[in-house]
Design an enzyme around this catalytic site. Structure first.
Site: not given
Ligand code: PXP
Length: 261
Positions: A64, A28, A66, A212, A122, A172, A30-31, A91, A70-71
């Site tokens: 994701h 992921n 959103r 997550h 999330t 998931e 996003d960060h 996502e 935001r990202h």
């Molecule tokens: N899976 C889903 C559906 C999520 O919403 C997220 C967070 O965006 C993740 C996985 C990844 O979570 P983490 O950043 O805590 O690894």
């Protein structure tokens, strides 16, 4: 071009023997976009991050979009679609505006998630039981566009069965409960819920993913459970990448999945 050739080959290998036994790692990104948006500038670019993650061995790139942007922002979506040669997992909430963007860009998979503006990330799974026909309609639209649909849910029998009935091909399972466990007993109990959820999902004929709050420290016991076909991991990998680079951070997580399996 060299990069594309390389991943075409990797995907073909993956489609045969490798995927049958090894869970995929969805990274992921996003960060990376969060850091960019902290200054509303153009760096670091999450699309570049997707390329680096693929070079480190990511089997899937997850992002994701959103509603509050935001990202990840709209500009990223077609570029990710172009750049990602493995699997692209979007996502998203079931908001009509976001569904439209998904259908326009056709990622490989859409994972439907709950979304609250005030949340940091999330929190918990989608209530497929309660959303009923609203979910069914979105799944129909997305599947009609050739997109695989996955439901991000808690490991709860009613939610899993409702996801199957709503037309999802995958689920998931939310691993936040496991990740947040404070005691060994709580961790064992949440891991058992995940195992039971996996068994129910498999019985329903669903592909079962998990994600997550998974980190280099806690992923082992979940990854050791046979049957999960995809782990989506973001924060821990991007945090590690600050120190060792994204390619290496992804390689390290892949190694942990390999060792656990
Ligand atoms: N899976 C889903 C559906 C999520 O919403 C997220 C967070 O965006 C993740 C996985 C990844 O979570 P983490 O950043 O805590 O690894």
């Amino acid at each position: 071009m060299v990069v594309y050739a390389r991943f075409d080959a990797a995907t073909r290998v993956g489609d045969s023997v490798y995927n049958a036994v090894m869970p995929k790692l969805g990274v992921n990104i996003d960060h990376v976009a969060t850091v960019r948006q902290a200054r509303r500038t153009d760096e670091p670019d999450p699309v570049w991050a997707a390329m680096e993650a693929q070079l480190g061995g990511a089997d899937c790139i997850t992002f994701h979009l959103r509603e509050d942007r935001r990202h990840i922002i709209d500009r990223d979506v077609p570029l990710l679609k172009e750049a990602v040669v493995t699997k692209l997992n979007m996502e998203m909430a079931i908001a009509p505006e976001i569904v439209k963007i998904a259908i326009q860009n056709r990622p490989t998979q859409c994972t439907l998630v709950p979304e609250k503006r005030e949340e940091v990330t999330t929190e918990g799974g989608l209530d497929v039981v309660r959303l009923g026909s609203r979910i069914v309609e979105v799944v129909k639209q997305l599947r009609g566009a050739g997109i695989i649909c996955s439901a991000y849910i808690e490991p709860d029998v009613a939610q899993i069965e409702a996801s199957k009935a709503a037309g999802f091909e995958a689920i998931e399972l939310w691993t936040g409960g496991y990740a947040n466990a404070k005691t060994p007993n709580e961790r064992d109990a949440t891991l058992k819920r995940l195992k039971d959820g996996l068994a129910v999902g498999q019985r329903c004929g669903l592909e079962v993913h998990a994600g997550h709050g998974l980190t280099y420290r806690n992923v082992g016991p979940v990854a050791a459970v046979p049957g999960f076909s995809e782990f989506n991991i973001g924060h821990s990998i991007i945090a590690r990448a600050v120190f060792v680079g994204l390619r290496e951070a992804v390689r390290e997580m892949k190694r942990l999945l390999d060792m656990a399996g």
